[in-house]
Design an enzyme around this catalytic site. Structure first.
Site, PDB file in Angstrom:
ATOM      1  N   HIS A 172     106.166  93.880  21.540  1.00  7.23           N
ATOM      2  CA  HIS A 172     104.752  94.135  21.832  1.00  7.23           C
ATOM      3  C   HIS A 172     104.143  94.945  20.701  1.00  7.23           C
ATOM      4  O   HIS A 172     104.679  95.983  20.305  1.00  7.23           O
ATOM      5  CB  HIS A 172     104.591  94.901  23.147  1.00  7.23           C
ATOM      6  CG  HIS A 172     103.163  95.289  23.446  1.00  7.23           C
ATOM      7  ND1 HIS A 172     102.685  96.572  23.305  1.00  7.23           N
ATOM      8  CD2 HIS A 172     102.102  94.537  23.853  1.00  7.23           C
ATOM      9  CE1 HIS A 172     101.404  96.604  23.626  1.00  7.23           C
ATOM     10  NE2 HIS A 172     101.026  95.385  23.954  1.00  7.23           N
ATOM     11  N   SER A 173     103.013  94.470  20.149  1.00  4.14           N
ATOM     12  CA  SER A 173     102.269  95.187  19.107  1.00  4.14           C
ATOM     13  C   SER A 173     103.171  95.489  17.909  1.00  4.14           C
ATOM     14  O   SER A 173     103.710  94.558  17.309  1.00  4.14           O
ATOM     15  CB  SER A 173     101.643  96.454  19.704  1.00  4.14           C
ATOM     16  OG  SER A 173     100.620  96.957  18.885  1.00  4.14           O
ATOM     17  N   MET A 174     103.366  96.754  17.544  1.00  4.72           N
ATOM     18  CA  MET A 174     104.275  97.069  16.440  1.00  4.72           C
ATOM     19  C   MET A 174     105.660  96.493  16.692  1.00  4.72           C
ATOM     20  O   MET A 174     106.405  96.158  15.758  1.00  4.72           O
ATOM     21  CB  MET A 174     104.371  98.579  16.240  1.00  4.72           C
ATOM     22  CG  MET A 174     105.300  99.000  15.097  1.00  4.72           C
ATOM     23  SD  MET A 174     105.614 100.783  15.027  1.00  4.72           S
ATOM     24  CE  MET A 174     106.693 100.981  16.462  1.00  4.72           C
ATOM     25  N   CYS A 176     106.322  93.656  17.579  1.00  2.00           N
ATOM     26  CA  CYS A 176     106.362  92.312  16.994  1.00  2.00           C
ATOM     27  C   CYS A 176     106.902  92.375  15.565  1.00  2.00           C
ATOM     28  O   CYS A 176     107.716  91.544  15.157  1.00  2.00           O
ATOM     29  CB  CYS A 176     104.973  91.684  17.000  1.00  2.00           C
ATOM     30  SG  CYS A 176     104.267  91.435  18.640  1.00  2.00           S
ATOM     31  N   LEU A 198     103.931  89.717  21.900  1.00  2.00           N
ATOM     32  CA  LEU A 198     102.755  90.070  22.683  1.00  2.00           C
ATOM     33  C   LEU A 198     101.808  90.929  21.856  1.00  2.00           C
ATOM     34  O   LEU A 198     102.235  91.922  21.259  1.00  2.00           O
ATOM     35  CB  LEU A 198     103.159  90.834  23.949  1.00  2.00           C
ATOM     36  CG  LEU A 198     104.321  90.281  24.781  1.00  2.00           C
ATOM     37  CD1 LEU A 198     104.594  91.188  25.983  1.00  2.00           C
ATOM     38  CD2 LEU A 198     104.054  88.861  25.225  1.00  2.00           C
TER      39      LEU A 198
END
Length: 371
Positions: A172-174, A176, A198
């Site tokens: 998720h976010s970072m 990723c 995500l």
């Protein structure tokens, strides 16, 4: 195959159960009573800090443990000990990696869905976030190594052979970025079935490149004087309660009739005020861009075009990673046979808390394959 109404009802029930917070707070209070007991505004930080058991849930605690990696304690959540009793080659594990300032609790609805479906999961708190201890080095390459060592330790403690396991890595976010670096560095060490990303950040963030002197100088100053950042966050942002940036920019939905949503906002806020500025600055200073050409070459050299799944999920109301950035991230990923972009309507950055039913529905269909 035509689904029966009974099948649809069972799937609807399992999603509702995974997302329901009834009976979850270990304080023993109802979710409704907890939400009603807090007053939004400058006093909210003090209130939630004094009642942490309101925001510790039974599911997270039942699956919580700690492993020692490089002399620090890493908090993990997994269900291997309860249901993982085979080394069958079809065994899959969903491995969750959160983002900057996040923690494993942000995946809670999907973790519960996995567990209800007898699916195996592992989620971790990155060093310096959640309940994991701080580390001396937050360079992204080092964090990727710590993530890998944590995964291996969990498997060893559970007497599992990673050679018999297929992994789905969910970032998720970072997270990723960390997931993609992880894939690039350790692709030869494990069988990766899918990458599920995500709310991914920009493909390239020029301000965080090593040679960008202005940003690096500012981050260095904050690393020397993290109390200055702490003061700003406490005095000018978190004092706004649920109107603070960590809630305002991460949630789109604002229904006051949805008690579980209001609870999750308080839960997220309670986690936000515990984040140390030192850790945030450390991760930003240690940011490493993705080598997209190398990623594409790896996919081709490992002949993964037909075997790996790439699923990108974002919210159309995400103020942190706008839909245009998510689309560009998707377009930049290597071309494989199974590559798809899902956009969730009326959803912001914290997908699993903002729209838990919607993300669980996608996960149930596209990852758990219960269509």
């Amino acid at each position: 195959m035509i689904e029966s109404s009974e099948d649809n009802l069972q799937k609807l029930d399992i999603i509702q159960y995974a997302c329901s917070l009834d009976g979850q707070p270990i304080s023993g209070k109802s979710v409704h009573d907890i939400v009603e007991s807090y007053t939004d505004g400058p006093q909210l930080a003090r209130q939630v800090s004094a009642s942490v058991n309101d925001f510790r849930t039974r599911f997270i605690m039942e699956h919580e443990s700690f492993v020692t990696i490089r002399n620090i304690q890493i908090r993990v959540n997994h269900n291997l000990s309860r249901i993982f009793d085979t080394d069958d080659e079809d065994t899959e594990i969903d491995f969750f990696i959160h983002g900057l300032g996040g923690n494993l609790e942000q995946f809670e609805p999907i973790l519960r869905l996995d567990d209800l479906c007898n699916r195996y999961f592992i989620a971790i708190d990155l060093p310096g976030f959640g309940k994991s201890e701080e580390y001396v080095d937050y360079s992204m390459g080092t964090i990727v190594d710590v993530v890998h060592e944590t995964l291996i330790k969990i498997l060893q403690d559970s007497n599992k052979k990673k050679s018999n396991i297929k992994f789905n890595v969910i970032g998720h976010s970072m997270g990723c970025y960390i997931s993609l670096h992880y894939f690039q560095k350790y692709i030869a060490d494990f069988h990766l079935r899918s990458l599920i990303l995500l709310s991914p950040p920009k493909v390239y963030i020029p301000q965080l490149r090593k040679g960008y002197s202005v940003t690096q100088l500012g981050l260095y100053a904050l690393s020397v004087f993290p109390s200055a950042f702490d003061y700003y966050r406490t005095r000018f942002d978190q004092s706004r309660g649920l109107k603070s940036s960590g809630i305002r920019d991460f949630f789109h939905n604002n229904s006051h009739d949805n008690i579980d949503l209001q609870y999750r906002k308080l839960w997220q806020y309670q986690n936000n005020i515990q984040i140390k500025s030192k850790s945030i600055v450390g991760y930003l200073r240690g940011w490493e861009q993705i080598d997209w050409g190398n990623l594409d070459d790896l996919i081709k050299s490992q002949s993964l075009n037909s075997s790996i799944k790439l699923l990108i999920i974002g919210g159309n109301q995400d103020a942190i990673t706008p839909i245009s950035d998510i689309q560009m991230f998707f377009d930049t990923l290597p071309i494989v046979n199974d590559k798809r972009l899902e956009i969730i309507e009326s959803c912001s950055h914290n997908i699993c808390f903002d729209c838990p039913e919607k993300i669980c529905k996608i996960f149930l269909k596209d990852v758990l394959k219960q269509v």
